[in-house]
Scaffold this motif. Structure first.
Motif, short mmCIF file in Angstrom:
data_model
loop_
_atom_site.label_atom_id
_atom_site.label_comp_id
_atom_site.label_asym_id
_atom_site.label_seq_id
_atom_site.Cartn_x
_atom_site.Cartn_y
_atom_site.Cartn_z
N LEU A 1 15.79 21.41 4.27
CA LEU A 1 14.89 22.27 3.52
C LEU A 1 15.28 23.73 3.75
N ALA A 2 14.66 24.62 3.02
CA ALA A 2 14.99 26.03 3.13
C ALA A 2 14.74 26.58 4.54
N ASP A 3 13.78 25.99 5.26
CA ASP A 3 13.49 26.46 6.62
C ASP A 3 14.38 25.83 7.69
#
Length: 229
Positions: free
Chosen positions: A141-143
């Protein structure tokens, strides 16, 4: 991401599935293994993951299946949370695979109040939880969260040692990524579930045979052990 199925691991009462594997309606493969780790404690288990074994010690952990071990991510002597274990290992006769195991905070999996109560009561004395993927370069994911499966190792101390529950959800993220139950099943096979039951039982049984002595030796400056004589 806390849910009732994960939350059941906080209760020492027997679960419908303590050792074995089952196919969920989504196609996700749920694998459960109970291992009795004699003379061990949950404190020892959490320390083992903070110690971050190199390849030599990783092979101690499972002399048959384990091949290589390195670490990345957030490295701290105080916690395993945030670190990533980058390994190559076999699963009970299956071909070797590359994996990344990303260790997470238990409150990502459990209700925070219920988890705190379980720790306070002694129903849980050790918790190693995380995300994992069968690749050294997993989709994220982006995180930075790894997409793939989930693993939970929940320890409870007894008079003889630690009762360890290991639960795996293979292909956990695939349904949300649009994969049908049949597609998930093709990637998370029953044969892998069978192999993972044996592998997890074996590795934590092997670990239990040397972890108590290793823990004592590594803590002798702050907790001098009593000689057996």
């Amino acid at each position: 991401m806390a849910n009732n199925e994960f939350g059941a691991l906080l209760d020492p009462m027997p679960l419908p599935l303590e050792t074995g594997y089952e196919r969920l309606a989504s196609g996700v493969l749920h694998v459960a293994v109970r291992t009795d780790m004699h003379n061990c404690t949950g404190e020892m288990l959490e320390w083992w993951f903070r110690w971050r074994c190199d390849t030599q010690k990783y092979i101690w952990w499972h002399p048959v299946d384990h091949i290589s071990s390195t670490w990345q991510g957030e490295i701290s002597a105080q916690t395993h949370i945030g670190s990533e274990h980058v390994v190559t290992e076999c699963f009970s006769g299956l071909p070797a695979e590359d994996l990344v195991i990303q260790f997470r905070d238990p409150t990502e999996f459990f209700d925070g109040v219920e988890y705190a109560e379980a720790r306070a009561s002694g129903a849980v004395t050790g918790a190693i939880v995380g995300r994992n993927a069968h690749s050294h370069n997993p989709t994220r994911l982006a995180d930075g969260s790894v997409l793939g499966g989930r693993l939970l190792h929940i320890a409870r101390d007894t008079e003889w040692g630690t009762a360890l529950r290991s639960h795996f959800y293979v292909g956990y993220d695939l349904p949300a990524l649009g994969h049908s139950p049949n597609e998930v099943t093709e990637q998370a096979t029953d044969r892998f579930g069978q192999a993972l039951v044996q592998h997890a039982y074996d590795e934590f049984t092997f670990l239990s045979r040397f972890l108590p002595g290793l823990f004592l030796a590594e803590h002798r400056d702050v907790r001098l052990p009593r000689p057996p004589w």
